[in-house]
Design a protein around this motif. Structure first.
Motif, PDB file in Angstrom:
ATOM      1  N   LEU A  99       1.048  -1.046  -0.022  1.00 38.28           N
ATOM      2  CA  LEU A  99       0.102   0.114  -0.113  1.00 38.28           C
ATOM      3  C   LEU A  99       0.858   1.225   0.084  1.00 38.28           C
ATOM      4  CD1 LEU A  99      -2.809  -1.102   2.551  1.00 38.28           C
ATOM      5  CD2 LEU A  99      -2.831  -1.243  -0.096  1.00 38.28           C
ATOM      6  N   VAL A 100       0.821   1.991  -1.011  1.00 38.04           N
ATOM      7  CA  VAL A 100       1.850   3.114  -1.309  1.00 38.04           C
ATOM      8  C   VAL A 100       1.274   4.285  -1.623  1.00 38.04           C
ATOM      9  CG1 VAL A 100       3.813   1.679  -1.860  1.00 38.04           C
ATOM     10  CG2 VAL A 100       2.283   2.433  -3.739  1.00 38.04           C
ATOM     11  N   LYS A 101       1.814   5.462  -1.208  1.00 34.88           N
ATOM     12  CA  LYS A 101       1.124   6.684  -1.536  1.00 34.88           C
ATOM     13  C   LYS A 101       1.560   7.029  -2.908  1.00 34.88           C
ATOM     14  CE  LYS A 101      -0.914   8.328   2.106  1.00 34.88           C
ATOM     15  NZ  LYS A 101      -2.509   8.668   2.141  1.00 34.88           N
ATOM     16  N   ASP A 102       0.848   7.850  -3.785  1.00 35.03           N
ATOM     17  CA  ASP A 102       1.120   8.447  -5.048  1.00 35.03           C
ATOM     18  C   ASP A 102       0.565   9.673  -4.962  1.00 35.03           C
ATOM     19  OD1 ASP A 102      -1.404   7.967  -5.225  1.00 35.03           O
ATOM     20  OD2 ASP A 102      -1.488   6.651  -7.154  1.00 35.03           O
ATOM     21  N   LYS A 103       0.648  10.446  -6.286  1.00 40.30           N
ATOM     22  CA  LYS A 103       0.337  11.690  -6.317  1.00 40.30           C
ATOM     23  C   LYS A 103      -1.216  11.801  -6.576  1.00 40.30           C
ATOM     24  CE  LYS A 103       4.576  13.464  -8.232  1.00 40.30           C
ATOM     25  NZ  LYS A 103       5.360  13.986  -9.489  1.00 40.30           N
ATOM     26  N   ASP A 104      -1.722  10.900  -7.115  1.00 39.83           N
ATOM     27  CA  ASP A 104      -3.258  10.792  -7.543  1.00 39.83           C
ATOM     28  C   ASP A 104      -4.080  10.623  -6.101  1.00 39.83           C
ATOM     29  OD1 ASP A 104      -3.062  11.132 -10.050  1.00 39.83           O
ATOM     30  OD2 ASP A 104      -3.034   8.962 -10.474  1.00 39.83           O
ATOM     31  N   LYS A 105      -5.199  11.140  -5.964  1.00 42.13           N
ATOM     32  CA  LYS A 105      -6.072  11.056  -4.731  1.00 42.13           C
ATOM     33  C   LYS A 105      -7.201  10.168  -5.130  1.00 42.13           C
ATOM     34  CE  LYS A 105      -3.560  14.036  -2.336  1.00 42.13           C
ATOM     35  NZ  LYS A 105      -2.633  13.654  -1.399  1.00 42.13           N
ATOM     36  N   ASP A 106      -7.135   9.122  -4.414  1.00 37.63           N
ATOM     37  CA  ASP A 106      -7.951   8.047  -4.394  1.00 37.63           C
ATOM     38  C   ASP A 106      -9.017   7.878  -3.487  1.00 37.63           C
ATOM     39  OD1 ASP A 106      -6.391   6.741  -6.726  1.00 37.63           O
ATOM     40  OD2 ASP A 106      -4.887   6.567  -5.077  1.00 37.63           O
ATOM     41  N   PHE A 107     -10.300   7.612  -3.978  1.00 38.48           N
ATOM     42  CA  PHE A 107     -11.712   7.602  -3.324  1.00 38.48           C
ATOM     43  C   PHE A 107     -12.281   6.225  -2.853  1.00 38.48           C
ATOM     44  CE2 PHE A 107     -10.922  12.072  -4.616  1.00 38.48           C
ATOM     45  CZ  PHE A 107     -11.378  12.706  -3.682  1.00 38.48           C
ATOM     46  N   ALA A 108     -12.649   6.175  -1.958  1.00 38.05           N
ATOM     47  CA  ALA A 108     -13.832   4.979  -1.950  1.00 38.05           C
ATOM     48  C   ALA A 108     -15.035   5.861  -1.640  1.00 38.05           C
ATOM     49  CB  ALA A 108     -13.736   4.188  -0.640  1.00 38.05           C
ATOM     50  N   ILE A 109     -16.274   5.173  -2.016  1.00 39.51           N
ATOM     51  CA  ILE A 109     -17.533   5.887  -2.108  1.00 39.51           C
ATOM     52  C   ILE A 109     -18.502   4.797  -1.469  1.00 39.51           C
ATOM     53  CG2 ILE A 109     -17.948   4.818  -4.423  1.00 39.51           C
ATOM     54  CD1 ILE A 109     -19.454   7.645  -4.858  1.00 39.51           C
ATOM     55  N   VAL A 110     -19.612   5.823  -0.491  1.00 40.03           N
ATOM     56  CA  VAL A 110     -20.662   5.011   0.070  1.00 40.03           C
ATOM     57  C   VAL A 110     -21.910   5.822  -0.524  1.00 40.03           C
ATOM     58  CG1 VAL A 110     -21.911   4.316   2.027  1.00 40.03           C
ATOM     59  CG2 VAL A 110     -19.531   3.872   1.813  1.00 40.03           C
ATOM     60  N   LEU A 111     -22.860   5.116  -1.049  1.00 38.59           N
ATOM     61  CA  LEU A 111     -24.035   5.892  -1.243  1.00 38.59           C
ATOM     62  C   LEU A 111     -25.220   5.070  -0.459  1.00 38.59           C
ATOM     63  CD1 LEU A 111     -23.143   6.267  -4.931  1.00 38.59           C
ATOM     64  CD2 LEU A 111     -24.813   7.776  -4.075  1.00 38.59           C
ATOM     65  N   SER A 112     -26.171   6.138  -0.055  1.00 33.35           N
ATOM     66  CA  SER A 112     -27.317   5.787   0.595  1.00 33.35           C
ATOM     67  C   SER A 112     -28.639   6.639   0.047  1.00 33.35           C
ATOM     68  CB  SER A 112     -27.167   5.780   2.198  1.00 33.35           C
ATOM     69  OG  SER A 112     -27.237   7.115   2.424  1.00 33.35           O
TER      70      SER A 112
END
Length: 249
Positions: free
Chosen positions: A70-83
């Motif tokens: 699990l490494v950091k990179d320049k892109d910002k990554d998202f998890a998403i939850v919808l209700s």
């Protein structure tokens, strides 16, 4: 004669003393105060509601095992939850779509329109649970399974660290019809709440209530449902993308 003189002198002295006594008096006229009475709040017992000053709202470290891959990179990554809530259904012009179906299709279009780097479906499933739902969504909200709308990778959780969790609550949807005697207008209204949470420190970075208004066609009613599904998720994505950009600066 002497008696009269004594009385005269006595009266003269008393009158002078009386006058002298009056000269020392001041007549005070009381007027109502014209000053404003202002309460000064010292803020000694106020709970700070500023998002910048909050404590962590949850600990994401328990969801994902810390691994070297699990490494950091320049892109910002998202998890998403919808209700969604039961009011987020479509009912207009003879078209009736229940809240679950309408919300699911709305969510699919929204994910496609958002310009975000999403985690794959397996990694995202770590956040689609009742704990996250109860913490960030209304009590009567129900989870939308968004896994089918995300990238699939067999036996692979995620090779990069997820930076943010975005929780979107589809709260209410309705149509307003207004008759102006000579003209008729119809507007679709969607009320939505979303939060952006940092997975580094567990804090809510953004919390917004959004009200979307979309003009419906009063002459070609058969196209209104499709227009809503095509356009309103796009409207919401523009709002969310704009808020995300402010986090990147």
């Amino acid at each position: 004669m002497k008696l009269l003189f004594v009385l005269f002198i006595s009266l003269f002295l008393n009158s002078n003393l009386f006058a002298s006594n009056l000269s020392q008096k001041k007549i005070i006229k009381l007027k109502p105060s014209e000053d404003n009475f202002e309460l000064i709040d010292l803020g000694q017992n106020v709970i700070n509601s500023n998002l910048d000053d909050q404590k962590a709202v949850f600990d994401s470290s328990s969801l994902i095992e810390k691994k070297p891959i699990l490494v950091k990179d320049k892109d910002k990554d998202f998890a998403i939850v919808l209700s969604f809530r039961k009011n987020f259904g479509y009912l207009s012009d003879g078209v009736s779509v229940d809240a679950k179906e309408f919300s699911t299709l709305f969510s699919k279009r929204l994910i496609n329109d958002l310009k975000l780097n999403f985690a794959n479906s397996i990694a995202n499933n770590l956040y689609q649970n009742s704990k996250i739902l109860s913490r960030f969504s209304p009590k009567d909200a129900k989870m939308i399974n968004v896994s089918p709308f995300l990238m699939h990778e067999k036996n692979k959780i995620y090779t990069k660290s997820i930076d943010y969790l975005i929780v979107i609550n589809l709260d209410d949807f309705y149509v307003i019809t207004t008759n102006y005697f000579i003209t008729l207008t119809k507007d679709a209204v969607a009320k939505i709440n979303f939060k952006i949470i940092s997975l580094d420190n567990g804090k809510i970075l953004k919390a917004k209530n959004v009200k979307l208004n979309f003009a419906l066609d009063v002459k070609n009613l058969s196209k209104n449902y499709q227009n809503v599904i095509d356009e309103m998720p796009k409207m919401l994505s523009e709002v969310i993308d704009k808020e995300v950009k402010t986090l990147m600066h």
